[in-house]
Write a protein that holds these residues in place. Structure first.
Motif, PDB file in Angstrom:
ATOM      1  N   LYS A 117      28.160 -45.416  15.032  1.00  0.00           N
ATOM      2  CA  LYS A 117      29.548 -44.515  14.537  1.00  0.00           C
ATOM      3  C   LYS A 117      30.542 -45.238  14.970  1.00  0.00           C
ATOM      4  CE  LYS A 117      28.016 -39.776  14.763  1.00  0.00           C
ATOM      5  NZ  LYS A 117      28.338 -38.359  15.006  1.00  0.00           N
ATOM      6  N   SER A 118      30.795 -46.018  15.925  1.00  0.00           N
ATOM      7  CA  SER A 118      31.593 -47.269  15.989  1.00  0.00           C
ATOM      8  C   SER A 118      31.425 -48.435  16.199  1.00  0.00           C
ATOM      9  CB  SER A 118      33.072 -46.973  17.097  1.00  0.00           C
ATOM     10  OG  SER A 118      33.709 -45.193  16.421  1.00  0.00           O
ATOM     11  N   ILE A 119      32.165 -49.628  15.869  1.00  0.00           N
ATOM     12  CA  ILE A 119      31.862 -50.640  16.501  1.00  0.00           C
ATOM     13  C   ILE A 119      32.696 -51.589  16.471  1.00  0.00           C
ATOM     14  CG2 ILE A 119      29.656 -50.532  14.770  1.00  0.00           C
ATOM     15  CD1 ILE A 119      30.708 -52.650  13.009  1.00  0.00           C
ATOM     16  N   MET A 120      32.830 -52.855  17.421  1.00  0.00           N
ATOM     17  CA  MET A 120      33.902 -53.831  17.345  1.00  0.00           C
ATOM     18  C   MET A 120      33.632 -54.887  16.610  1.00  0.00           C
ATOM     19  SD  MET A 120      34.805 -55.088  21.747  1.00  0.00           S
ATOM     20  CE  MET A 120      33.259 -55.783  21.853  1.00  0.00           C
ATOM     21  N   ASP A 121      34.763 -55.430  16.179  1.00  0.00           N
ATOM     22  CA  ASP A 121      34.182 -56.852  15.790  1.00  0.00           C
ATOM     23  C   ASP A 121      35.601 -57.641  16.677  1.00  0.00           C
ATOM     24  OD1 ASP A 121      33.371 -56.260  13.975  1.00  0.00           O
ATOM     25  OD2 ASP A 121      34.190 -56.501  11.879  1.00  0.00           O
ATOM     26  N   PHE A 152      39.978 -65.227  20.460  1.00  0.00           N
ATOM     27  CA  PHE A 152      39.430 -64.030  19.524  1.00  0.00           C
ATOM     28  C   PHE A 152      39.574 -62.447  20.366  1.00  0.00           C
ATOM     29  CE2 PHE A 152      37.770 -67.054  17.067  1.00  0.00           C
ATOM     30  CZ  PHE A 152      37.864 -66.984  15.162  1.00  0.00           C
ATOM     31  N   VAL A 153      39.924 -61.790  20.288  1.00  0.00           N
ATOM     32  CA  VAL A 153      40.380 -60.592  20.561  1.00  0.00           C
ATOM     33  C   VAL A 153      38.940 -58.870  20.232  1.00  0.00           C
ATOM     34  CG1 VAL A 153      41.864 -61.198  21.810  1.00  0.00           C
ATOM     35  CG2 VAL A 153      42.646 -59.876  20.348  1.00  0.00           C
ATOM     36  N   PRO A 154      38.541 -58.078  21.252  1.00  0.00           N
ATOM     37  CA  PRO A 154      38.300 -56.576  20.601  1.00  0.00           C
ATOM     38  C   PRO A 154      38.873 -55.640  19.541  1.00  0.00           C
ATOM     39  CG  PRO A 154      38.113 -57.343  22.996  1.00  0.00           C
ATOM     40  CD  PRO A 154      38.722 -58.488  22.277  1.00  0.00           C
ATOM     41  N   TYR A 155      38.718 -55.597  18.392  1.00  0.00           N
ATOM     42  CA  TYR A 155      39.072 -54.361  17.421  1.00  0.00           C
ATOM     43  C   TYR A 155      37.856 -53.572  17.487  1.00  0.00           C
ATOM     44  CZ  TYR A 155      41.178 -52.358  13.887  1.00  0.00           C
ATOM     45  OH  TYR A 155      41.424 -51.531  12.977  1.00  0.00           O
ATOM     46  N   THR A 156      37.852 -52.232  17.457  1.00  0.00           N
ATOM     47  CA  THR A 156      37.513 -50.804  17.878  1.00  0.00           C
ATOM     48  C   THR A 156      37.392 -50.630  16.182  1.00  0.00           C
ATOM     49  OG1 THR A 156      38.008 -50.571  19.134  1.00  0.00           O
ATOM     50  CG2 THR A 156      36.418 -51.588  20.122  1.00  0.00           C
ATOM     51  N   TYR A 157      35.954 -50.064  15.661  1.00  0.00           N
ATOM     52  CA  TYR A 157      36.794 -49.422  14.321  1.00  0.00           C
ATOM     53  C   TYR A 157      35.297 -48.553  13.918  1.00  0.00           C
ATOM     54  CZ  TYR A 157      34.405 -52.952  12.210  1.00  0.00           C
ATOM     55  OH  TYR A 157      33.246 -54.128  11.590  1.00  0.00           O
ATOM     56  N   ASN A 158      36.036 -47.193  13.150  1.00  0.00           N
ATOM     57  CA  ASN A 158      34.871 -46.534  12.997  1.00  0.00           C
ATOM     58  C   ASN A 158      33.734 -46.695  11.008  1.00  0.00           C
ATOM     59  OD1 ASN A 158      35.538 -44.519  15.037  1.00  0.00           O
ATOM     60  ND2 ASN A 158      36.601 -43.676  13.389  1.00  0.00           N
ATOM     61  N   LEU A 159      32.790 -47.048  11.346  1.00  0.00           N
ATOM     62  CA  LEU A 159      31.608 -47.004  10.096  1.00  0.00           C
ATOM     63  C   LEU A 159      31.886 -46.304   9.783  1.00  0.00           C
ATOM     64  CD1 LEU A 159      28.845 -49.337  11.335  1.00  0.00           C
ATOM     65  CD2 LEU A 159      31.145 -50.259  10.093  1.00  0.00           C
ATOM     66  N   HIS A 160      32.089 -46.117   8.049  1.00  0.00           N
ATOM     67  CA  HIS A 160      32.064 -45.232   7.186  1.00  0.00           C
ATOM     68  C   HIS A 160      30.884 -44.150   6.764  1.00  0.00           C
ATOM     69  CE1 HIS A 160      36.467 -45.413   6.060  1.00  0.00           C
ATOM     70  NE2 HIS A 160      36.720 -46.974   6.105  1.00  0.00           N
ATOM     71  N   SER A 161      30.031 -45.325   6.289  1.00  0.00           N
ATOM     72  CA  SER A 161      28.633 -44.906   6.489  1.00  0.00           C
ATOM     73  C   SER A 161      27.516 -46.060   6.875  1.00  0.00           C
ATOM     74  CB  SER A 161      28.233 -44.990   5.066  1.00  0.00           C
ATOM     75  OG  SER A 161      29.344 -44.447   4.436  1.00  0.00           O
ATOM     76  N   PRO A 162      27.459 -45.238   8.586  1.00  0.00           N
ATOM     77  CA  PRO A 162      26.893 -45.888   9.278  1.00  0.00           C
ATOM     78  C   PRO A 162      24.973 -45.675   9.125  1.00  0.00           C
ATOM     79  CG  PRO A 162      28.392 -44.758  10.223  1.00  0.00           C
ATOM     80  CD  PRO A 162      28.128 -44.279   9.093  1.00  0.00           C
ATOM     81  N   LEU A 163      24.378 -47.670   8.344  1.00  0.00           N
ATOM     82  CA  LEU A 163      22.487 -47.378   8.591  1.00  0.00           C
ATOM     83  C   LEU A 163      22.451 -47.026   9.746  1.00  0.00           C
ATOM     84  CD1 LEU A 163      22.996 -50.949   7.054  1.00  0.00           C
ATOM     85  CD2 LEU A 163      23.607 -48.513   5.474  1.00  0.00           C
ATOM     86  N   GLU A 164      21.112 -46.895   8.998  1.00  0.00           N
ATOM     87  CA  GLU A 164      20.479 -46.194  10.242  1.00  0.00           C
ATOM     88  C   GLU A 164      20.211 -47.414  11.377  1.00  0.00           C
ATOM     89  OE1 GLU A 164      15.766 -44.904  10.843  1.00  0.00           O
ATOM     90  OE2 GLU A 164      16.288 -45.764   8.940  1.00  0.00           O
ATOM     91  N   GLY A 165      20.149 -46.798  12.181  1.00  0.00           N
ATOM     92  CA  GLY A 165      20.122 -47.760  13.852  1.00  0.00           C
ATOM     93  C   GLY A 165      21.535 -48.237  14.507  1.00  0.00           C
ATOM     94  N   GLY A 224      39.102 -60.093   8.016  1.00  0.00           N
ATOM     95  CA  GLY A 224      39.506 -58.348   8.340  1.00  0.00           C
ATOM     96  C   GLY A 224      37.971 -58.754   9.040  1.00  0.00           C
ATOM     97  N   ILE A 225      37.244 -57.055   9.064  1.00  0.00           N
ATOM     98  CA  ILE A 225      36.443 -56.306   9.642  1.00  0.00           C
ATOM     99  C   ILE A 225      35.092 -56.511   8.920  1.00  0.00           C
ATOM    100  CG2 ILE A 225      37.491 -54.352  11.077  1.00  0.00           C
ATOM    101  CD1 ILE A 225      36.506 -52.842   8.648  1.00  0.00           C
ATOM    102  N   THR A 226      33.627 -56.539   9.089  1.00  0.00           N
ATOM    103  CA  THR A 226      32.593 -56.899   9.067  1.00  0.00           C
ATOM    104  C   THR A 226      32.037 -55.693   8.318  1.00  0.00           C
ATOM    105  OG1 THR A 226      31.418 -56.692  10.831  1.00  0.00           O
ATOM    106  CG2 THR A 226      32.352 -59.132  10.403  1.00  0.00           C
ATOM    107  N   ASN A 227      32.060 -54.937   8.965  1.00  0.00           N
ATOM    108  CA  ASN A 227      31.359 -52.881   8.832  1.00  0.00           C
ATOM    109  C   ASN A 227      30.207 -52.746   9.256  1.00  0.00           C
ATOM    110  OD1 ASN A 227      33.250 -51.033   7.266  1.00  0.00           O
ATOM    111  ND2 ASN A 227      33.715 -52.904   5.370  1.00  0.00           N
ATOM    112  N   GLY A 228      29.994 -54.208   9.665  1.00  0.00           N
ATOM    113  CA  GLY A 228      28.668 -54.200  10.153  1.00  0.00           C
ATOM    114  C   GLY A 228      27.798 -54.692   9.486  1.00  0.00           C
ATOM    115  N   ASP A 229      27.866 -55.641   8.238  1.00  0.00           N
ATOM    116  CA  ASP A 229      26.933 -56.957   7.454  1.00  0.00           C
ATOM    117  C   ASP A 229      26.972 -57.479   8.273  1.00  0.00           C
ATOM    118  OD1 ASP A 229      26.137 -57.171   5.277  1.00  0.00           O
ATOM    119  OD2 ASP A 229      27.620 -57.291   3.797  1.00  0.00           O
TER     120      ASP A 229
END
Length: 231
Positions: free
Chosen positions: A95-99, A79-92, A138-143
């Motif tokens: 704005k951008s995360i890595m899966d 597995f390799v890094p993929y960074t992207y912007n969250l559309h609606s970041p939750l508190e904490g 695909g991406i997790t969107n931080g979930d």
């Protein structure tokens, strides 16, 4: 007044960048080869079925292309890094995360295009069909709800490393937030840092750490030396 951790980190990054400017491609190649031999001999690497590895910049860090080649040849999931912007970041959330998304083959690796830093990166339109290390595609969107999968081992880059297994990243916080999510999912991978000898700080120097920073389990330097954190 004491300087902030952020200010100290920024100054340390600048010092390391200056040191790396004079490092030749041949020196990086030589150190990368020595580091690879040490990594491939580690029992944690041999046993790992699911690994994450950073894809290296053209200069200034240990080259990881041979790790990708070796791991895929052994049938490991890579597995390799993929960074992207969250559309609606939750508190904490940043704005951008890595899966970490799956690299399917050496042909897949060779077809990756460099991003603005020269790092081979999966294309945006390929992500939906790639397995995610946390499960699904695909991406997790931080979930993290219902995420059961994870990684056995993660090979991490950095700007600087110290003898207490502290790691200084590039300032975006991608890896520390990713590791926090691994911790929340109760699947913390074995963490290995790869350091050029020029990135390894002197014994009296240390990376400033705060509560959001994770230490390494092991560090391999470009002279082939393996250091392990004590339990």
């Amino acid at each position: 007044m004491a300087r902030s951790i952020a200010a100290v980190k920024k100054e340390m990054r600048k010092g390391i960048k200056d040191k790396l400017k004079g490092l030749s491609v041949a020196a990086v190649t030589f150190q990368s080869s020595d580091a690879m031999r040490t990594l491939f001999a580690m029992p944690e690497y041999k046993a790992a079925k699911r690994i994450s590895v950073y894809l290296s910049m053209p200069s200034g860090e240990i080259n990881t292309s041979n790790i990708v080649r070796d791991a895929l040849s052994q049938g490991k999931q890579v597995f390799v890094p993929y960074t992207y912007n969250l559309h609606s970041p939750l508190e904490g959330q940043p704005k951008s995360i890595m899966d970490m998304v799956e690299l399917k083959s050496m042909d897949d690796f060779n077809a990756l295009q460099p991003d603005k830093w020269g790092i081979p990166t999966p294309s945006d339109d390929s992500i939906a069909s790639r397995a995610n290390c946390f499960g699904g595609t695909g991406i997790t969107n931080g979930d993290m709800m219902g995420m059961q999968a994870g990684l056995d081992l993660i090979i991490m880059p950095g700007m600087a490393f110290d003898s207490n297994f502290g790691r200084l990243g590039h300032g975006k916080g991608f890896y520390d937030y990713f590791l926090r999510r691994c911790y929340q999912a109760s699947r913390m991978p074995f963490r290995v840092g790869l350091s050029l000898t020029e990135q390894f700080l002197l014994p009296n120097e240390s990376v400033p750490m705060d509560s959001s920073d994770f230490r390494l389990d092991a560090l391999i330097t470009g002279d082939g030396e393996l250091r392990r954190a004590t339990a």
